[in-house]
Design a protein around this motif. Structure first.
Motif, PDB file in Angstrom:
ATOM      1  N   ARG A  62       3.244   0.090  -5.541  1.00 50.18           N
ATOM      2  CA  ARG A  62       2.539   1.310  -5.946  1.00 50.18           C
ATOM      3  C   ARG A  62       3.077   1.760  -7.299  1.00 50.18           C
ATOM      4  O   ARG A  62       4.293   1.953  -7.466  1.00 50.18           O
ATOM      5  CB  ARG A  62       2.719   2.414  -4.907  1.00 50.18           C
ATOM      6  CG  ARG A  62       2.267   2.022  -3.506  1.00 50.18           C
ATOM      7  CD  ARG A  62       2.386   3.180  -2.550  1.00 50.18           C
ATOM      8  NE  ARG A  62       1.366   4.183  -2.802  1.00 50.18           N
ATOM      9  CZ  ARG A  62       0.184   4.213  -2.172  1.00 50.18           C
ATOM     10  NH1 ARG A  62      -0.099   3.290  -1.254  1.00 50.18           N
ATOM     11  NH2 ARG A  62      -0.701   5.145  -2.454  1.00 50.18           N
ATOM     12  N   VAL A  84      -2.400   0.513  -6.941  1.00 48.60           N
ATOM     13  CA  VAL A  84      -1.765  -0.288  -5.904  1.00 48.60           C
ATOM     14  C   VAL A  84      -2.121  -1.752  -6.111  1.00 48.60           C
ATOM     15  O   VAL A  84      -3.306  -2.093  -6.229  1.00 48.60           O
ATOM     16  CB  VAL A  84      -2.199   0.188  -4.506  1.00 48.60           C
ATOM     17  CG1 VAL A  84      -1.490  -0.603  -3.430  1.00 48.60           C
ATOM     18  CG2 VAL A  84      -1.907   1.678  -4.344  1.00 48.60           C
ATOM     19  N   PHE A  85      -1.097  -2.613  -6.138  1.00 47.84           N
ATOM     20  CA  PHE A  85      -1.286  -4.044  -6.376  1.00 47.84           C
ATOM     21  C   PHE A  85      -0.555  -4.849  -5.301  1.00 47.84           C
ATOM     22  O   PHE A  85       0.474  -4.406  -4.778  1.00 47.84           O
ATOM     23  CB  PHE A  85      -0.753  -4.457  -7.759  1.00 47.84           C
ATOM     24  CG  PHE A  85      -1.345  -3.691  -8.909  1.00 47.84           C
ATOM     25  CD1 PHE A  85      -2.543  -4.079  -9.478  1.00 47.84           C
ATOM     26  CD2 PHE A  85      -0.700  -2.565  -9.415  1.00 47.84           C
ATOM     27  CE1 PHE A  85      -3.098  -3.373 -10.532  1.00 47.84           C
ATOM     28  CE2 PHE A  85      -1.244  -1.852 -10.471  1.00 47.84           C
ATOM     29  CZ  PHE A  85      -2.444  -2.260 -11.025  1.00 47.84           C
ATOM     30  N   ASP A  86      -1.094  -6.041  -4.991  1.00 47.68           N
ATOM     31  CA  ASP A  86      -0.411  -7.011  -4.129  1.00 47.68           C
ATOM     32  C   ASP A  86       0.209  -8.062  -5.037  1.00 47.68           C
ATOM     33  O   ASP A  86      -0.501  -8.845  -5.674  1.00 47.68           O
ATOM     34  CB  ASP A  86      -1.393  -7.645  -3.148  1.00 47.68           C
ATOM     35  CG  ASP A  86      -1.900  -6.638  -2.125  1.00 47.68           C
ATOM     36  OD1 ASP A  86      -1.107  -5.774  -1.721  1.00 47.68           O
ATOM     37  OD2 ASP A  86      -3.080  -6.713  -1.743  1.00 47.68           O
ATOM     38  N   GLY A 128      -5.975  -4.405  -8.847  1.00 47.70           N
ATOM     39  CA  GLY A 128      -5.643  -3.530  -7.736  1.00 47.70           C
ATOM     40  C   GLY A 128      -6.654  -2.403  -7.617  1.00 47.70           C
ATOM     41  O   GLY A 128      -7.751  -2.459  -8.188  1.00 47.70           O
ATOM     42  N   ASP A 155       3.511  -9.046   3.149  1.00 44.31           N
ATOM     43  CA  ASP A 155       2.384  -9.093   4.069  1.00 44.31           C
ATOM     44  C   ASP A 155       2.430 -10.412   4.838  1.00 44.31           C
ATOM     45  O   ASP A 155       2.605 -11.477   4.234  1.00 44.31           O
ATOM     46  CB  ASP A 155       1.067  -8.984   3.288  1.00 44.31           C
ATOM     47  CG  ASP A 155      -0.137  -8.918   4.202  1.00 44.31           C
ATOM     48  OD1 ASP A 155      -0.631 -10.004   4.579  1.00 44.31           O
ATOM     49  OD2 ASP A 155      -0.588  -7.818   4.527  1.00 44.31           O
ATOM     50  N   GLU A 209      -5.383   4.681  -5.562  1.00 44.95           N
ATOM     51  CA  GLU A 209      -5.236   5.411  -4.311  1.00 44.95           C
ATOM     52  C   GLU A 209      -4.498   6.716  -4.575  1.00 44.95           C
ATOM     53  O   GLU A 209      -3.851   6.885  -5.609  1.00 44.95           O
ATOM     54  CB  GLU A 209      -4.468   4.579  -3.271  1.00 44.95           C
ATOM     55  CG  GLU A 209      -5.176   3.307  -2.847  1.00 44.95           C
ATOM     56  CD  GLU A 209      -4.403   2.549  -1.783  1.00 44.95           C
ATOM     57  OE1 GLU A 209      -3.372   3.092  -1.301  1.00 44.95           O
ATOM     58  OE2 GLU A 209      -4.818   1.431  -1.437  1.00 44.95           O
ATOM     59  N   THR A 261       2.436 -11.469   0.023  1.00 46.59           N
ATOM     60  CA  THR A 261       2.620 -10.685  -1.190  1.00 46.59           C
ATOM     61  C   THR A 261       3.210  -9.329  -0.827  1.00 46.59           C
ATOM     62  O   THR A 261       3.164  -8.893   0.321  1.00 46.59           O
ATOM     63  CB  THR A 261       1.287 -10.474  -1.926  1.00 46.59           C
ATOM     64  OG1 THR A 261       0.349  -9.852  -1.036  1.00 46.59           O
ATOM     65  CG2 THR A 261       0.732 -11.809  -2.415  1.00 46.59           C
ATOM     66  N   PHE A 262       3.750  -8.655  -1.838  1.00 46.69           N
ATOM     67  CA  PHE A 262       4.388  -7.360  -1.641  1.00 46.69           C
ATOM     68  C   PHE A 262       3.492  -6.269  -2.227  1.00 46.69           C
ATOM     69  O   PHE A 262       3.002  -6.397  -3.355  1.00 46.69           O
ATOM     70  CB  PHE A 262       5.762  -7.322  -2.308  1.00 46.69           C
ATOM     71  CG  PHE A 262       6.787  -8.200  -1.640  1.00 46.69           C
ATOM     72  CD1 PHE A 262       7.673  -7.677  -0.710  1.00 46.69           C
ATOM     73  CD2 PHE A 262       6.861  -9.552  -1.925  1.00 46.69           C
ATOM     74  CE1 PHE A 262       8.611  -8.476  -0.090  1.00 46.69           C
ATOM     75  CE2 PHE A 262       7.797 -10.368  -1.310  1.00 46.69           C
ATOM     76  CZ  PHE A 262       8.672  -9.828  -0.385  1.00 46.69           C
ATOM     77  N   ARG A 263       3.292  -5.189  -1.464  1.00 50.04           N
ATOM     78  CA  ARG A 263       2.488  -4.061  -1.924  1.00 50.04           C
ATOM     79  C   ARG A 263       3.332  -3.205  -2.875  1.00 50.04           C
ATOM     80  O   ARG A 263       4.408  -2.723  -2.509  1.00 50.04           O
ATOM     81  CB  ARG A 263       2.013  -3.247  -0.722  1.00 50.04           C
ATOM     82  CG  ARG A 263       1.198  -2.015  -1.042  1.00 50.04           C
ATOM     83  CD  ARG A 263      -0.108  -2.340  -1.744  1.00 50.04           C
ATOM     84  NE  ARG A 263      -0.966  -3.221  -1.013  1.00 50.04           N
ATOM     85  CZ  ARG A 263      -1.917  -2.828  -0.174  1.00 50.04           C
ATOM     86  NH1 ARG A 263      -2.093  -1.527   0.042  1.00 50.04           N
ATOM     87  NH2 ARG A 263      -2.683  -3.702   0.431  1.00 50.04           N
ATOM     88  N   ALA A 265       7.015  -2.447  -1.413  1.00 50.04           N
ATOM     89  CA  ALA A 265       7.118  -2.661   0.033  1.00 50.04           C
ATOM     90  C   ALA A 265       8.345  -3.509   0.342  1.00 50.04           C
ATOM     91  O   ALA A 265       8.596  -4.524  -0.317  1.00 50.04           O
ATOM     92  CB  ALA A 265       5.860  -3.349   0.553  1.00 50.04           C
ATOM     93  N   THR A 273      -0.821 -12.766   3.434  1.00 47.48           N
ATOM     94  CA  THR A 273      -0.884 -13.160   2.025  1.00 47.48           C
ATOM     95  C   THR A 273       0.482 -13.467   1.430  1.00 47.48           C
ATOM     96  O   THR A 273       0.559 -14.043   0.341  1.00 47.48           O
ATOM     97  CB  THR A 273      -1.538 -12.045   1.213  1.00 47.48           C
ATOM     98  OG1 THR A 273      -0.723 -10.849   1.289  1.00 47.48           O
ATOM     99  CG2 THR A 273      -2.931 -11.727   1.755  1.00 47.48           C
TER     100      THR A 273
END
Length: 371
Positions: free
Chosen positions: A269, A219-221, A64, A260, A67, A265-267, A256, A263
């Motif tokens: 934090r 931050v990771f997906d 990730g 998305d 941020e 995937t879920f963001r 999140a 993708t």
């Protein structure tokens, strides 16, 4: 008279051209014979692994970026032509620092007009107040009527309202002049810009993106399957991708609510606790988290291919030594292996090398197998 088949006469002194013609005919008939044997199918050697469930408690690693925990888009409250931008990407700003300006000419004209309107309204109020005072004294002495007195009183109240309205318009005009200067509301670092000097910008248009000073997030997906495997309130170990010795720990601060659309995937934090100074904004980091102790199936990453727009693997039928494609659901991707959520069972023989040259039903020769 019936036709009779003439017997073939072999003569040792037959002409050579006739002998060559007969040989060619024999070869042609042999080539066209339906009894010619088909070429045997090619048996392709492949390397395989036998599927077994792991012991669980594995560590999942994702990549990730760092941020700011709190980011704000700085924008003007009014439209106009920007004549100056005093900060650029990477600059550090303080609270209250002016970072951009609009052409203030129109706002200043509006301010002068509002001041003039207030002066005129105050003059009208003075005149109306004096007239009311005279009518009030005359009414007390009996030299005027109640109707004239009421008109004077109404005129004074109207003049007071005009003054209050003019004062409000003056305050708006003063605010509009102040809005031509854009100031930072908190200390931080500029991470992006949205307009250049000379452009006509609209109210609310992003001029500078400010990463406010304070906390930092990794931050990771994250795939949905991995989210389901993570225990509640896990501790995330975060390290710089290019300098693994620089580490920090953190906890999930925000997930999140919606995946998305591209993708799937879920963001996520992760709030970092006392991150080192080397973890600058935008740095690439690796996050490691220990998963639940549920046993999982893992296969080499080289086994994975695609079928019907979904992940798949080649599975060998031990009875016939042929292969077939089988779709699988990926739980997570590890550096060298892929964890499978569904689609495989213990004991399945999966091709781990040579998947590019296979087709369904092809016979294979196993080069090796193992866990």
């Amino acid at each position: 008279m019936k036709n009779r088949r003439m017997p073939m006469i072999h003569h040792r002194n037959a002409p050579r051209p006739l002998v060559a013609l007969a040989a060619a005919a024999a070869l042609l008939l042999g080539a066209c014979s339906p009894e010619s044997e088909a070429e045997a199918p090619q048996v392709r050697p492949v390397r395989v692994v036998t599927v077994e469930k792991g012991t669980g408690g594995n560590v999942a690693t994702l990549t990730g970026t760092v941020e700011a925990e709190d980011e704000a888009a700085l924008a003007f409250r009014v439209s106009g032509r920007m004549i100056e931008r005093l900060a650029n990407v990477g600059d550090r700003v303080t609270a209250g620092q002016v970072v951009a300006r609009l052409d203030p000419q129109n706002a200043q004209n509006g301010l002068r007009s509002a001041r003039a309107a207030l002066t005129a309204a105050e003059g009208q109020l003075v005149q109306a107040s004096n007239h009311f005072d005279r009518q009030e004294r005359l009414l007390g002495n009996g030299f005027t009527t109640r109707a004239i007195y009421d008109d004077a009183r109404q005129g004074m109240l109207a003049a007071q309202s005009q003054v209050e309205s003019a004062e409000a318009q003056l305050k708006i005009a003063e605010d509009n002049v102040s809005y031509t200067e854009l100031t930072a509301d908190a200390p931080g670092v500029v991470t992006a810009r949205g307009a250049e000097p000379g452009e006509v910008v609209q109210a609310g248009q992003m001029i500078l993106q400010l990463a406010r000073q304070g906390g930092r997030d990794a931050v990771f997906d994250v795939p949905a399957q991995l989210l389901r495997s993570v225990p509640a309130s896990p501790i995330i170990r975060v390290s710089l991708a290019d300098q693994p010795s620089m580490t920090a720990t953190g906890r999930v601060r925000e997930v999140a609510p919606q995946a998305d659309p591209v993708t799937r995937t879920f963001r996520v934090r992760v709030g970092l606790d006392n991150p080192p100074a080397a973890m600058l904004l935008g740095s690439t980091v690796n996050g490691a988290v220990e998963l639940d102790s549920t046993p999982t199936i893992e296969v080499p990453a080289s086994s994975l291919t695609a079928f019907n727009n979904a992940p798949a693997v080649w599975v060998v039928d031990p009875a016939t030594s042929t292969v077939s494609l089988r779709n699988v659901e990926v739980l997570r991707f590890n550096p060298a292996t892929v964890a499978i959520a569904s689609g495989l069972a213990e004991g399945d023989v999966v091709v781990s090398a040579g998947v590019q040259a296979l087709y369904p039903g092809q016979k294979v020769r196993l080069l090796g197998s193992g866990a």
